[in-house]
Design a protein around this motif. Structure first.
Motif, PDB file in Angstrom:
ATOM      1  N   TYR A  48     -17.122  33.856 -18.014  1.00  0.00           N
ATOM      2  CA  TYR A  48     -17.985  34.222 -18.756  1.00  0.00           C
ATOM      3  C   TYR A  48     -18.012  33.489 -19.981  1.00  0.00           C
ATOM      4  CZ  TYR A  48     -16.949  38.321 -16.101  1.00  0.00           C
ATOM      5  OH  TYR A  48     -16.411  39.703 -15.022  1.00  0.00           O
ATOM      6  N   SER A  49     -19.090  33.882 -20.764  1.00  0.00           N
ATOM      7  CA  SER A  49     -19.346  32.882 -21.792  1.00  0.00           C
ATOM      8  C   SER A  49     -19.246  33.987 -23.196  1.00  0.00           C
ATOM      9  CB  SER A  49     -21.104  32.448 -22.243  1.00  0.00           C
ATOM     10  OG  SER A  49     -21.909  33.918 -22.396  1.00  0.00           O
ATOM     11  N   GLU A  50     -19.933  33.611 -24.095  1.00  0.00           N
ATOM     12  CA  GLU A  50     -19.133  34.124 -25.366  1.00  0.00           C
ATOM     13  C   GLU A  50     -20.682  34.901 -25.441  1.00  0.00           C
ATOM     14  OE1 GLU A  50     -17.062  33.812 -27.912  1.00  0.00           O
ATOM     15  OE2 GLU A  50     -16.426  32.781 -27.358  1.00  0.00           O
ATOM     16  N   ASP A  51     -21.473  34.923 -25.196  1.00  0.00           N
ATOM     17  CA  ASP A  51     -22.713  36.073 -25.220  1.00  0.00           C
ATOM     18  C   ASP A  51     -22.167  37.329 -24.254  1.00  0.00           C
ATOM     19  OD1 ASP A  51     -24.206  34.185 -27.263  1.00  0.00           O
ATOM     20  OD2 ASP A  51     -25.490  33.640 -24.976  1.00  0.00           O
ATOM     21  N   ASP A  52     -21.359  36.710 -23.043  1.00  0.00           N
ATOM     22  CA  ASP A  52     -21.298  37.548 -22.041  1.00  0.00           C
ATOM     23  C   ASP A  52     -19.937  38.665 -23.237  1.00  0.00           C
ATOM     24  OD1 ASP A  52     -22.960  36.859 -20.084  1.00  0.00           O
ATOM     25  OD2 ASP A  52     -21.235  35.807 -19.625  1.00  0.00           O
ATOM     26  N   ILE A  53     -19.409  38.042 -23.668  1.00  0.00           N
ATOM     27  CA  ILE A  53     -18.133  38.649 -24.217  1.00  0.00           C
ATOM     28  C   ILE A  53     -18.772  39.913 -25.296  1.00  0.00           C
ATOM     29  CG2 ILE A  53     -15.907  39.085 -25.644  1.00  0.00           C
ATOM     30  CD1 ILE A  53     -16.175  37.626 -22.938  1.00  0.00           C
ATOM     31  N   GLN A  54     -19.766  39.168 -26.145  1.00  0.00           N
ATOM     32  CA  GLN A  54     -20.431  39.891 -27.211  1.00  0.00           C
ATOM     33  C   GLN A  54     -21.144  40.997 -26.439  1.00  0.00           C
ATOM     34  OE1 GLN A  54     -20.179  39.949 -30.300  1.00  0.00           O
ATOM     35  NE2 GLN A  54     -18.814  38.136 -30.074  1.00  0.00           N
ATOM     36  N   ARG A  55     -22.045  40.891 -25.324  1.00  0.00           N
ATOM     37  CA  ARG A  55     -22.571  42.538 -24.074  1.00  0.00           C
ATOM     38  C   ARG A  55     -21.687  42.974 -24.576  1.00  0.00           C
ATOM     39  NH1 ARG A  55     -27.525  42.184 -21.973  1.00  0.00           N
ATOM     40  NH2 ARG A  55     -28.302  43.711 -20.725  1.00  0.00           N
ATOM     41  N   LEU A  56     -20.166  42.636 -23.614  1.00  0.00           N
ATOM     42  CA  LEU A  56     -19.724  43.586 -23.210  1.00  0.00           C
ATOM     43  C   LEU A  56     -18.986  44.043 -24.126  1.00  0.00           C
ATOM     44  CD1 LEU A  56     -17.586  41.219 -20.627  1.00  0.00           C
ATOM     45  CD2 LEU A  56     -18.746  43.389 -20.097  1.00  0.00           C
ATOM     46  N   ARG A  57     -18.719  43.636 -25.175  1.00  0.00           N
ATOM     47  CA  ARG A  57     -19.175  44.658 -26.356  1.00  0.00           C
ATOM     48  C   ARG A  57     -19.306  45.636 -26.901  1.00  0.00           C
ATOM     49  NH1 ARG A  57     -15.758  39.664 -29.822  1.00  0.00           N
ATOM     50  NH2 ARG A  57     -13.846  39.354 -28.949  1.00  0.00           N
ATOM     51  N   ARG A  58     -21.105  44.801 -27.123  1.00  0.00           N
ATOM     52  CA  ARG A  58     -21.960  45.950 -27.164  1.00  0.00           C
ATOM     53  C   ARG A  58     -21.986  46.977 -26.356  1.00  0.00           C
ATOM     54  NH1 ARG A  58     -24.863  48.953 -30.350  1.00  0.00           N
ATOM     55  NH2 ARG A  58     -27.214  49.453 -29.680  1.00  0.00           N
ATOM     56  N   VAL A  59     -22.006  46.968 -24.560  1.00  0.00           N
ATOM     57  CA  VAL A  59     -22.151  48.028 -23.468  1.00  0.00           C
ATOM     58  C   VAL A  59     -20.557  48.691 -24.231  1.00  0.00           C
ATOM     59  CG1 VAL A  59     -21.311  48.216 -21.228  1.00  0.00           C
ATOM     60  CG2 VAL A  59     -22.812  46.566 -22.087  1.00  0.00           C
ATOM     61  N   ALA A  60     -19.700  48.596 -24.446  1.00  0.00           N
ATOM     62  CA  ALA A  60     -18.211  49.211 -24.794  1.00  0.00           C
ATOM     63  C   ALA A  60     -18.263  50.351 -26.682  1.00  0.00           C
ATOM     64  CB  ALA A  60     -17.496  48.767 -25.325  1.00  0.00           C
ATOM     65  N   ALA A  61     -19.142  49.734 -27.273  1.00  0.00           N
ATOM     66  CA  ALA A  61     -19.651  50.396 -27.898  1.00  0.00           C
ATOM     67  C   ALA A  61     -20.521  51.459 -28.500  1.00  0.00           C
ATOM     68  CB  ALA A  61     -20.149  49.733 -29.059  1.00  0.00           C
ATOM     69  N   LEU A  62     -21.716  51.202 -27.014  1.00  0.00           N
ATOM     70  CA  LEU A  62     -22.763  52.341 -26.674  1.00  0.00           C
ATOM     71  C   LEU A  62     -21.528  53.393 -25.563  1.00  0.00           C
ATOM     72  CD1 LEU A  62     -25.273  49.901 -25.856  1.00  0.00           C
ATOM     73  CD2 LEU A  62     -25.439  51.777 -27.323  1.00  0.00           C
ATOM     74  N   ARG A  63     -20.696  53.391 -24.955  1.00  0.00           N
ATOM     75  CA  ARG A  63     -19.964  53.700 -24.252  1.00  0.00           C
ATOM     76  C   ARG A  63     -19.146  54.887 -25.481  1.00  0.00           C
ATOM     77  NH1 ARG A  63     -15.672  50.655 -21.962  1.00  0.00           N
ATOM     78  NH2 ARG A  63     -14.966  50.863 -23.539  1.00  0.00           N
ATOM     79  N   ASP A  64     -18.736  54.109 -26.246  1.00  0.00           N
ATOM     80  CA  ASP A  64     -17.864  54.941 -27.254  1.00  0.00           C
ATOM     81  C   ASP A  64     -18.214  56.583 -27.946  1.00  0.00           C
ATOM     82  OD1 ASP A  64     -15.179  53.466 -26.197  1.00  0.00           O
ATOM     83  OD2 ASP A  64     -15.404  52.641 -27.779  1.00  0.00           O
TER      84      ASP A  64
END
Length: 100
Positions: A48-64
């Motif tokens: 995973y890249s830093e971009d992937d980590i940022q995308r995962l955080r965005r997914v989590a925010a949308l899920r929340d």
């Protein structure tokens, strides 16, 4: 040593899960659903890249925020498309400025 950008695959799944504060099985689910596509080594190990980590955080925010996985996929697709269009617009403006 070459400089790294946000797309450089750095982290294994355990570290990525910790950085994104998401369980490892959830990362696998997101990949199966097409919400992210980590780099795969020749042996199949996810990186995973830093971009992937940022995308995962965005997914989590949308899920929340109550968005389901299908909706998250659509939001991410639109955000990606918007980002590409902005990049193209910037490039066209630079070209026009250079021609003046």
């Amino acid at each position: 040593m070459a400089e790294r950008d946000g797309s450089t695959p750095l982290y294994g799944i355990a570290i990525a899960a910790e950085l994104a504060e998401v369980p490892e099985p959830t990362l696998r689910l997101y990949e199966r659903r097409g919400l992210l596509a980590p780099f795969r080594s020749d042996g199949g190990t996810r990186r995973y890249s830093e971009d992937d980590i940022q995308r995962l955080r965005r997914v989590a925010a949308l899920r929340d925020a109550g968005v389901n996985l299908m909706g998250i996929g659509k939001v991410l697709d639109l955000e990606d498309e918007n980002s590409e269009l902005k990049d193209e617009n910037r490039q066209l403006r630079r070209t026009l400025d250079d021609e003046r």
